[in-house]
Scaffold this active site. Sequence first.
Site, short mmCIF file in Angstrom:
data_model
loop_
_atom_site.label_atom_id
_atom_site.label_comp_id
_atom_site.label_asym_id
_atom_site.label_seq_id
_atom_site.Cartn_x
_atom_site.Cartn_y
_atom_site.Cartn_z
N THR A 168 50.08 43.24 40.36
CA THR A 168 49.36 42.11 41.18
C THR A 168 50.29 41.06 41.31
O THR A 168 51.58 40.87 40.76
CB THR A 168 48.45 41.51 40.15
OG1 THR A 168 47.22 42.47 39.89
CG2 THR A 168 47.65 40.29 40.37
N ARG A 196 34.00 46.45 41.15
CA ARG A 196 34.38 45.96 39.98
C ARG A 196 35.36 44.84 40.61
O ARG A 196 35.98 44.95 41.54
CB ARG A 196 35.43 46.83 38.96
CG ARG A 196 35.91 46.15 37.81
CD ARG A 196 37.44 46.01 38.16
NE ARG A 196 38.24 45.19 37.24
CZ ARG A 196 39.49 44.77 37.32
NH1 ARG A 196 39.71 44.61 38.37
NH2 ARG A 196 39.83 44.11 36.18
N VAL A 197 35.49 43.80 40.06
CA VAL A 197 36.03 42.44 40.31
C VAL A 197 36.71 41.89 39.19
O VAL A 197 36.25 41.78 38.00
CB VAL A 197 35.28 41.25 41.22
CG1 VAL A 197 36.55 40.32 41.32
CG2 VAL A 197 34.72 41.88 42.50
N GLY A 198 37.97 41.73 39.29
CA GLY A 198 38.92 41.29 38.01
C GLY A 198 38.97 39.59 38.00
O GLY A 198 38.03 38.90 38.70
N ASP A 199 40.13 39.25 37.38
CA ASP A 199 40.16 37.80 37.46
C ASP A 199 40.69 36.98 38.46
O ASP A 199 40.62 35.94 39.06
CB ASP A 199 41.17 37.42 36.10
CG ASP A 199 42.54 37.95 36.45
OD1 ASP A 199 42.38 39.39 36.64
OD2 ASP A 199 43.45 37.40 36.14
N GLY A 220 47.24 40.76 34.91
CA GLY A 220 46.99 41.60 33.74
C GLY A 220 45.74 42.10 33.92
O GLY A 220 45.10 42.40 34.92
N VAL A 221 45.07 42.70 32.65
CA VAL A 221 43.62 43.25 32.90
C VAL A 221 42.60 42.35 32.82
O VAL A 221 42.43 41.48 32.06
CB VAL A 221 43.54 43.85 31.34
CG1 VAL A 221 41.92 44.68 31.27
CG2 VAL A 221 44.44 45.26 31.10
N1 GLY Z 1 44.47 41.14 37.23
C1 GLY Z 1 44.01 41.75 38.37
C2 GLY Z 1 42.68 42.37 37.88
O1 GLY Z 1 42.33 42.69 36.89
O2 GLY Z 1 41.99 42.87 38.91
N1 GLY Z 2 47.07 45.50 38.55
C1 GLY Z 2 46.70 44.33 37.50
C2 GLY Z 2 47.69 43.63 37.49
O1 GLY Z 2 48.70 43.62 37.23
O2 GLY Z 2 47.21 42.42 37.32
#
Ligand code: GLY
Ligand code: GLY
Length: 297
Positions: A168, A196-199, A220-221
């Site tokens: 990312t 799914r959507v992350g942060d 990150g996760v």
């Molecule tokens: N940090 C990116 C994600 O979790 O999608």
């Molecule tokens: N791909 C997830 C991250 O590195 O945040």
Amino acid sequence: MSHMLVIHGGAGAIRAPERYAPSLRRIVEAGARLLEEGAGALDVVSHCVALLEDDPLFNAGCGSVLNAEGEAFCDASIMDGRSLAAGAVAGVKGVRNPVRLARLVMETTPHVFMIGAGAERLGRAHRLAFEADSYFVTPARLEELARTKARGAVTLDHAEPVSGKLGTVGAVARDGAGNLAAATSTGGLVNQMSGRVGDSPVIGAGVYADNESCAISCTGVGEKFLRTCLARTAALFVETQGLAAPEAAKAAVAYLMRRVRGSGGLIMVDRAGRCGVAHSTPGLLWASAENGTIHAP
Ligand code: GLY
Ligand code: GLY
């Protein structure tokens, strides 16, 4: 007044960090030149993140990881510390530079956060560049998805030991006028559920900027960063406890680990131009430029 730029290309167990060094150096140098020429923090972070998106080494824009359906959807965000103006997009397809679309949301609509087809239409209306699926869905990403599926895992792109493409991306800057800005962009997690959507596109989780405290971009996760509102949490360490960026970054990552055992990291710059980098993963790909002095791997 001093200026500072920090960029990142993702956190994880990074194999062969030297593969990423030339890209990180080239991109931080490009951003540093803009700052030297007097560009504002907002222009600098959007330019650096667009360059990171264009680089297939990183998990954003070209080279985004694939979801469980084998598709690449992108999320991005940007925030202007002068006014707390912010823009974000999630689940967009075909947009060459999702960070530019996030900026259009911020600057041309009354909204902060747009998703999917509506966001894409905004980009087309403003003549943003669009690319075919083949631009995003690279053979290396298809192989990575197949390997991840075989393990039944959902992973950070950089969790893959043999992955050719990692990270990312994000950027934070303080310009010569003392303004702060931050931007983050991602393709998400390998083999994530469709939808799914992350942060990364969530203001206060994956990105935050306030001239009164600091600018932050996370990696990150994402679920762990969403649950801890990590970018805003890091800003609160500056705002309410008076920590400088290096200490606030460490405090935020300590909180992330203590409360949710979160995996990842963040970059930040505070209003005095100090830079903070911290991660709970073995590595974080980053580079900085302070008044033209480059620090890169
Ligand atoms: N940090 C990116 C994600 O979790 O999608
Ligand atoms: N791909 C997830 C991250 O590195 O945040």
